[in-house]
Design an enzyme around this catalytic site. Structure first.
Site, mmCIF file in Angstrom:
data_model
loop_
_atom_site.group_PDB
_atom_site.id
_atom_site.type_symbol
_atom_site.label_atom_id
_atom_site.label_comp_id
_atom_site.label_asym_id
_atom_site.label_seq_id
_atom_site.Cartn_x
_atom_site.Cartn_y
_atom_site.Cartn_z
ATOM 1 N N GLU A 1 -7.898 44.387 7.358
ATOM 2 C CA GLU A 1 -7.751 43.577 6.143
ATOM 3 C C GLU A 1 -8.519 44.099 4.928
ATOM 4 O O GLU A 1 -9.281 43.356 4.299
ATOM 5 C CB GLU A 1 -8.149 42.119 6.449
ATOM 6 C CG GLU A 1 -7.339 41.528 7.589
ATOM 7 C CD GLU A 1 -7.747 40.098 7.958
ATOM 8 O OE1 GLU A 1 -8.748 39.613 7.412
ATOM 9 O OE2 GLU A 1 -7.046 39.490 8.789
ATOM 10 N N GLU B 1 -0.607 40.876 16.138
ATOM 11 C CA GLU B 1 -1.139 39.510 16.306
ATOM 12 C C GLU B 1 -0.043 38.480 16.087
ATOM 13 O O GLU B 1 -0.180 37.557 15.285
ATOM 14 C CB GLU B 1 -2.281 39.241 15.301
ATOM 15 C CG GLU B 1 -3.382 40.261 15.332
ATOM 16 C CD GLU B 1 -4.525 39.944 14.356
ATOM 17 O OE1 GLU B 1 -5.347 40.821 14.118
ATOM 18 O OE2 GLU B 1 -4.562 38.820 13.838
HETATM 19 C C1 XIL Z 1 -9.043 34.757 14.744
HETATM 20 C C2 XIL Z 1 -9.286 34.221 16.140
HETATM 21 O O1 XIL Z 1 -8.062 33.988 16.741
HETATM 22 C C3 XIL Z 1 -10.116 32.970 16.086
HETATM 23 O O2 XIL Z 1 -10.494 32.573 17.393
HETATM 24 C C4 XIL Z 1 -11.348 33.164 15.237
HETATM 25 O O3 XIL Z 1 -12.025 31.945 15.101
HETATM 26 C C5 XIL Z 1 -10.979 33.692 13.890
HETATM 27 O O4 XIL Z 1 -10.231 34.882 14.041
HETATM 28 N N1 XIL Z 1 -6.574 38.017 11.761
HETATM 29 C C6 XIL Z 1 -7.327 38.724 12.663
HETATM 30 C C7 XIL Z 1 -7.869 38.071 13.851
HETATM 31 O O5 XIL Z 1 -7.457 39.952 12.523
HETATM 32 O O6 XIL Z 1 -9.100 38.621 14.263
HETATM 33 C C8 XIL Z 1 -8.027 36.589 13.634
HETATM 34 O O7 XIL Z 1 -8.429 36.004 14.847
HETATM 35 C C9 XIL Z 1 -6.744 35.988 13.115
HETATM 36 C C10 XIL Z 1 -6.343 36.610 11.809
#
Ligand code: XIL
Length: 787
Positions: A161, A266
């Site tokens: 990001e 994701e």
């Molecule tokens: C999220 C997790 O799923 C949560 O458990 C945590 O509280 C916050 O992060 N983008 C990402 C991930 O790259 O690492 C994030 O994961 C979701 C958005």
């Protein structure tokens, strides 16, 4: 006699059918198998899962996925909470978990602005670090973390990001202190620590035009500078409607054109109303709940479930189409229960973004994903496990309906018949089979619809114990209007079926759950008097005047417990392990079971397939006919004459379990009493060998079931008992079957093996109680159904 469904002495009585919790059985065909040779299918895992404290989740992870990402365990704050402190406890367990299951292990993530302690960017006095000091700190971290798992973690999200939605660089501490080249530096350090690991840039919202352009420019710059970058992770925290499939495809193509491997890193699909203005997946976004922001606290409505399935199907078809430039698709979570989207961007909501529900059961979306693996773009990349992917989910054996069992007034012609069937396997789409086999004239159906019926909330009415009659769960025939779907035949809404023929519908885009009910409603046109059907439905059908195919309720319908015309429902978009045909008589047809209760032994077996091998999805096709014989006489076509139609001719059939002969044997009682020598046992044995040979010739495995006891019933006599013993002995010991199911042993009395155990007896000493049927299903070795 066998098809008479009269219920006498009905008394109200509530029965709770408990699903036995069975031990975990084996699962063979799964998401990862369906995508073999196409894409890796991965999932993010959390601490309870890799610590073995989430049996439901672990079972799914192990059977369905071949890649894992750590939801939080490798983030900076988890492994490096303080400048001099590294805590690898959890991360070590995560990696060990992946190794144990031979999965491709991803590390997420090395350099990010979030979930990174503030102390990373300041010195002991709290003053911001210099560029050099922060680079040093970053290098230490990367060398330590990547180095620890060198050769074990296969790919790293090196930078997460770094971009704003408009494509410019995010003003993070990394950027502000080091400058834009913090990205290049991170990749260089990671490469230094493990030259063989794949290295990715990971971000959300790259489907947006501006952000995509910015990312493409950044990637180009890195590549031009010789930075070792393998691929890009598109996070893909998407919504039901955005980004659309074309945009998704365009995004993949944009990065593939740079020679980068594209991963979906994701994936989840938010189904809840938006509470923020943008669709950003920025973890720092928060939004307050509003009156309507959490509408599905007690379950996702069927139409949303279907929409989610369509959405997943659409996305995975894009992935399959682009698989040549892709590596993997990773779901962000195993079940809806632990998804981060229950708390993002608004806390405390009930979201449904994943493929498995809160109990760990596969959702329609799961089947849609499996189905997408079979799109033409995927062909040639995977072994086809079951022909064209269709599997039989429900069937009933058609017979000429006897005059007393014909449809009552107002009759089928010009009127609407709604029938409900209970499916075994689920799928992303279905098709129907209709029969006019026994008609002497063409049969015309003017319109046909399918829908998901409303589950009955009525209490079961149980027949008087020992009456030998079924209990009943009253139902209304109501459907969920949102699921009402028109069925076509070669694109047309009406269909003509010639006498002696059957017809197959076009594929219907209605996702169905395993073990769910399906309502099939047709408007009869010209109907033959000699109707093909299955009187022993043990399910209630509804007939109402005129055209009511789409009516949610049928308040003026007459109801009866017979099926007409419909003889099969096939599903596609599941694991396609194939279907099992249960060939039998009234004991398979479910006499003694509960009407609308689905307590036939075949129903209990389908439950076992789903409870023990939840995604195995073996179709169970009940080809039992009450009063049926193998050899001659009896009700309906004999097993010898219908074997080709009811076994070989079924969809996706891989196994047959033959459980017949009691009516042939019982039918010789009178003659034997007059002194005639019975040859029935030998004739049955000869027929069983014929069945086995025919099944084998078609690549179908043949299992034999021993005939259950009938002592004290109308079939009981010394000669019939010795015939049963002879046939059972042959089934058990001949070695001709591919496997034997000892139904006799499962339900006979311990004291007297010629009679049914009292609790397994429906009361007529021949048919079983629901408890008895459950015991039969439990006696079947599920290993018989491995590929
Ligand atoms: C999220 C997790 O799923 C949560 O458990 C945590 O509280 C916050 O992060 N983008 C990402 C991930 O790259 O690492 C994030 O994961 C979701 C958005």
């Amino acid at each position: 006699m066998w098809t008479t469904l009269a219920i006498r002495g009905v008394k109200p009585f509530t029965v709770l059918l408990l699903l036995t919790a069975f031990a975990h059985g084996q699962t063979t065909s799964t998401l990862k198998d369906a995508y073999k040779g196409i894409l890796r299918i991965g999932v993010s895992v959390n601490t309870p899962q890799f610590e073995g404290r989430d049996p439901v989740g672990d079972r799914i992870i192990e059977s369905e996925f071949n890649q894992i990402s750590p939801e939080n365990a490798l983030k900076w704050q988890a492994v490096h909470p303080d400048t001099d402190t590294y805590t690898f406890d959890e991360a070590d367990k995560y990696v060990a978990f992946g190794e144990k299951h031979k999965m491709f292990i991803v590390g997420h993530c090395l350099v990010w602005h979030s979930q990174t302690p503030r102390s990373v960017f300041v010195d002991e006095d709290g003053k911001p670090l210099t560029r050099e000091a922060l680079l040093q700190h970053m290098r230490d971290h990367i060398l330590k973390v990547v180095g620890r798992y060198k050769g074990r973690i296969g790919g790293w999200d090196v930078v997460n990001e770094a971009l704003n939605d408009d494509g410019t660089m995010r003003q993070s501490q990394w950027y502000k202190i080091i400058g834009e080249d913090f990205v290049a530096k991170a990749f260089e350090y990671a490469h230094e620590a493990d030259p063989n690991a794949e290295l990715y840039y990971n971000d959300y919202g790259l489907e947006g035009e501006a952000k995509r352009r910015g990312a493409v420019a950044l990637m180009r710059k890195l590549q031009a500078a010789g930075v070792p970058i393998t691929g890009i992770g598109l996070q893909s925290h998407v919504h039901l409607d955005t980004p659309d499939a074309t945009t998704e495809a365009k995004t993949i193509e944009a990065f593939a054109a740079l020679g980068l491997k594209v991963n979906i890193s994701e994936l989840d699909v938010d189904v809840l109303p938006r509470t923020t203005r943008t669709d950003s997946a920025d973890v720092s976004a928060t939004a307050a709940a509003t009156a309507n922001s959490n509408p599905y606290t007690s379950g996702l409505p069927e139409e949303m479930q279907q929409a989610l399935a369509r959405r997943y199907g659409e996305l995975f078809r894009v992935f399959v189409e682009h698989h040549a430039s892709m590596g993997r698709v990773t779901l962000w979570g195993v079940t809806d229960r632990e998804s981060w989207l229950n708390n993002f961007p608004t806390r405390g909501r009930t979201n449904y973004p994943l493929l498995f529900d809160r109990q760990g059961k596969p959702k329609p979306a799961f089947h849609a994903v499996l189905d997408a693996a079979r799109t033409p773009a995927a062909a040639g990349n995977q072994p086809q496990t079951s022909g064209d992917g269709w599997v039989g989910s429900w069937a009933s054996s058609p017979q000429l309906v006897e005059p007393q069992n014909r449809p009552p007034q107002p009759g089928l012609a010009g009127n609407t018949l709604r029938q409900v069937v209970h499916l075994s396997a689920g799928g992303a789409e279905i098709r129907l089979r209709l029969s006019n086999e026994f008609g002497t004239h063409p049969m015309v159906l003017d319109e046909l619809h399918v829908a998901v019926p409303v589950a009955s909330t009525a209490k079961m009415v149980m027949a008087a114990p020992g009456s030998g009659a079924e209990g009943v769960i009253p139902t209304t025939g109501e459907i969920r209007p949102a699921t009402d779907t028109a069925v076509t035949f070669g694109g047309k809404s009406s269909v003509t079926v010639e006498p002696g023929a059957f017809v197959l519908s076009d594929p219907i885009a209605l996702a169905v759950q395993p073990l769910s009910d399906l309502a099939v409603t047709f408007l009869g046109g010209t109907m033959p008097t000699e109707i093909s059907g299955h009187p022993g439905s043990r399910a209630t059908s509804f007939l109402t005047a005129g055209n009511a195919v789409s009516s949610a309720t049928l308040p003026n319908a007459v109801s009866f417990d017979h099926w007409y015309v419909l003889d099969g429902v096939d599903v596609r978009g599941n694991t396609s392990r194939g279907s099992l045909v249960a060939l039998g008589d009234s004991i398979t047809d479910g006499r003694g079971s509960i009407t609308n209760g689905n307590t036939r032994w075949t129903n209990f077996l389908a439950q076992r397939f789903n409870a023990e091998t939840p995604i195995a999805n073996v179709g169970v096709l009940n080809e039992g006919i009450g009063g049926n014989c193998i050899l001659r006489g009896g009700l309906g076509p004999t097993a010898l004459s219908r074997f080709d139609r009811d076994v070989i001719g079924q969809t996706g059939v891989k196994w047959v379990l033959i459980f017949e002969g009691v009516n042939d044997i019982g039918g010789t009682r009178a003659a034997a009493a007059k002194g005639e020598v019975s040859t029935v046992a030998d004739e049955i044995i000869l027929s069983l060998q014929r069945f086995i040979a025919t099944a084998h010739a078609h690549g179908i495995r043949a299992y034999g079931a021993t005939i259950t006891p009938f002592g004290h019933s109308g079939y009981d006599s010394p000669s019939t008992q010795s015939d049963r013993a002879k046939v059972n002995h042959w089934i058990r010991t001949s070695g001709k079957f591919d496997g034997v199911v000892d139904f006799d042993k499962a339900v006979r009395s311990e004291k007297d093996p010629t009679v049914l155990d009292a609790t397994a007896d429906s009361g007529d000493h021949l048919h079983l109680s629901s408890e008895g049927y459950k015991r039969m299903a439990a006696a079947i070795d599920l290993n018989y159904f491995s590929p």
